[in-house]
Write a protein that holds these residues in place. Structure first.
Motif, short mmCIF file in Angstrom:
data_model
loop_
_atom_site.label_atom_id
_atom_site.label_comp_id
_atom_site.label_asym_id
_atom_site.label_seq_id
_atom_site.Cartn_x
_atom_site.Cartn_y
_atom_site.Cartn_z
N GLU A 58 0.72 -1.20 0.02
CA GLU A 58 -0.01 -0.04 -0.06
C GLU A 58 0.88 1.26 -0.29
O GLU A 58 0.66 2.28 -0.86
CB GLU A 58 -0.93 0.06 1.25
CG GLU A 58 -2.10 -0.85 1.19
CD GLU A 58 -3.04 -0.46 -0.05
OE1 GLU A 58 -3.91 0.36 0.40
OE2 GLU A 58 -3.10 -1.52 -0.99
N GLU B 190 -10.93 0.54 3.57
CA GLU B 190 -10.89 1.92 3.08
C GLU B 190 -11.07 2.72 4.32
O GLU B 190 -10.65 4.19 4.35
CB GLU B 190 -12.00 2.29 1.90
CG GLU B 190 -13.21 2.31 2.33
CD GLU B 190 -13.90 0.85 2.00
OE1 GLU B 190 -15.26 0.72 2.10
OE2 GLU B 190 -13.28 -0.28 1.85
N GLN C 38 -6.96 2.90 7.16
CA GLN C 38 -5.70 2.95 6.45
C GLN C 38 -4.55 1.93 7.10
O GLN C 38 -4.39 1.93 8.19
CB GLN C 38 -4.78 4.37 6.64
CG GLN C 38 -3.77 4.58 5.62
CD GLN C 38 -3.39 5.96 5.30
OE1 GLN C 38 -4.22 6.79 4.77
NE2 GLN C 38 -2.39 6.50 5.92
#
Length: 475
Positions: free
Chosen positions: A182, A338, A341
């Motif tokens: 990510e 979502e 994080q």
């Protein structure tokens, strides 16, 4: 590969499953549940655990299953005793046939590891270096490398402990990998924005925000392991009336291998409907890597709530107890990825600093390599110049050998003869006698004779008439 698949074929799961070989009896309302047709029992498919010694692990388990004594001892051994190595000691009582097969299995595994070590060395360019296999085998803790020929109690103990430790840390490693994924994705997006002009950057930011909104716009996700979530599976996947939901029946329907436990694979299968609400592989805004992380989060949450003995399996008893809790009946809302994080701002800052340091190190290495290349090219030019000079010298020597060079004229000197002088001749003054006649063997110089005037008396003849009277000339 899902985590349930990882642990499903691990030794710990298999050993626990052998404790409960009979299906759990439950009451079914046959008027509401369609009974599946009887099918020939088939062994469960072999699933890779994700460990680099997966095949060795599964083959050891398969051989141990064949020994009746080992299976009987297993019934009286709990999970903690297995982890502490008590079960491994029972290997001494395993049949000779099984021990022989285990010995051969270990020899094959050691040979495989040595082959891998040699292949790695060849790739790294160390063909001429001696390989200390014993030292390198130390990194493989799941077997005793000091004894590569026989499978002993220590080997089984090492295998169980290594598999336990590796599988327990696998979830943690998966989360770290996802976090790095990510952060890398966000970093690359920011770097891409730096390459755009103001208008392009604005469009890209607007597109990014639009994708985020589309991804977040999905139906409500039920809390994993809650009554609402299981009822939805009961209705949509099983085709049953949600008003008739029965926990025992539900457990029986989804215990696909009928061993009386929900393993991780079976548990994760229950979350498919919830994941389909959030992720669609055909949508640009949906990331399938994130979907697998969401599946992992759901399974971990249920395991933490339901698996009271922490054996990474959910028994029927544990499941029924969980269905009576408030969290099952009135769960909180579930926050998806979502909304959570994967990393903090501080972690992102450290990650980018690490990337910057890596980039700086790479630039430095690149600069050093370029300098080395320039120096090598300079040395190569010198070598080429020397080679050309050497080649020219060789060619010159070859030409000298092939050319026919006439030697200088030889001078033949007769016995007692003096060779003619090769330098410039100077005539004697008048009145000086040529001494060539007085020295036998000397040759008169024709050139000298040509220099003497013809009207000059020959001085080489003795002048007897000039001698005084009474003197006789000596011949």
């Amino acid at each position: 590969m899902s985590w349930s698949q990882v642990f499903h074929t691990s030794c710990l799961v298999l050993l626990v499953q052998l404790l409960c070989l009979e299906a759990v009896p439950i009451s079914l309302d046959k008027t509401k549940v369609n009974q599946p047709e009887d099918k020939a029992s088939e062994p469960p498919p072999s699933v890779d655990t994700g460990l680099h010694y997966d095949r060795y692990l599964r083959e050891v388990i398969d051989f141990l299953e064949k020994d009746q004594h080992f299976r009987e001892k297993l019934h009286n051994t709990d999970m903690e005793d297995i982890k502490m190595g008590k079960l491994a000691k029972e290997l001494d009582f395993v049949s000779h046939h099984v021990r022989t097969q285990l010995d051969e299995l270990k020899r094959q595994e050691v040979s495989r590891l040595r082959t891998l070590i040699k292949a790695k060395q060849d790739i790294e360019g160390g063909n001429d270096m001696a390989v200390d296999h014993q030292a390198l085998l130390k990194q493989f803790e799941y077997l005793n490398h000091m004894n590569p020929h026989t499978f002993e109690v220590e080997d089984l103990d090492r295998l169980i402990k290594s598999a336990t430790n590796d599988l327990e840390n696998y979830d943690k490693d998966r989360h770290e990998e996802f976090k790095k994924y990510e952060m890398t994705k966000d970093h690359e997006r920011r770097e891409h924005l730096k390459t755009l002009d103001d208008e392009g950057r604005k469009k890209e930011e607007e597109h990014y925000e639009e994708m985020k909104k589309k991804h977040a716009d999905h139906p409500k996700v039920n809390h994993p392991g809650s009554q609402n979530q299981f009822k939805e599976v009961w209705e949509e996947a099983d085709g049953l009336d949600p008003e008739d939901f029965d926990p025992k029946t539900f457990f029986k329907l989804h215990d696909s291998n009928g061993d009386g436990f929900f393993d991780e694979q079976e548990l994760e299968a229950l979350f498919t409907k919830e994941l389909e609400k959030i992720y669609d592989p055909t949508n640009e805004e949906d990331d399938m890597v994130e979907m697998e992380e969401e599946r992992l989060r759901m399974r971990e949450h249920v395991m933490n709530e339901v698996d009271t003995n922490k054996d990474r399996l959910v028994s029927l008893e544990e499941f029924l107890i969980a269905t009576k809790k408030k969290e099952f009946l009135e769960p909180d809302s579930w926050e998806t990825l979502e909304q959570n994080q994967a990393y903090t701002d501080e972690e992102m800052r450290e990650f980018e600093e690490h990337l910057a340091q890596q980039e700086e190190d790479l630039h430095q290495k690149s600069s050093d390599l370029q300098k080395q290349r320039d120096e090598l090219e300079r040395q190569q030019e010198q070598l080429n110049s020397q080679k050309v000079e050497l080649q020219q010298a060789v060619e010159h020597m070859e030409r000298l050998k092939t050319q026919k060079v006439e030697p200088p004229p030889e001078v033949h000197v007769e016995e007692n003869a003096i060779p003619e002088p090769q330098g410039e001749y100077h005539p004697l003054p008048l009145g000086h006698q040529d001494m060539s006649q007085n020295h036998p063997g000397m040759k008169q110089d024709n050139h000298l004779q040509n220099q003497i005037p013809h009207n000059t008396q020959d001085l080489s003849q003795p002048r007897f008439q000039d001698l005084p009277p009474g003197h006789q000339a000596v011949p």
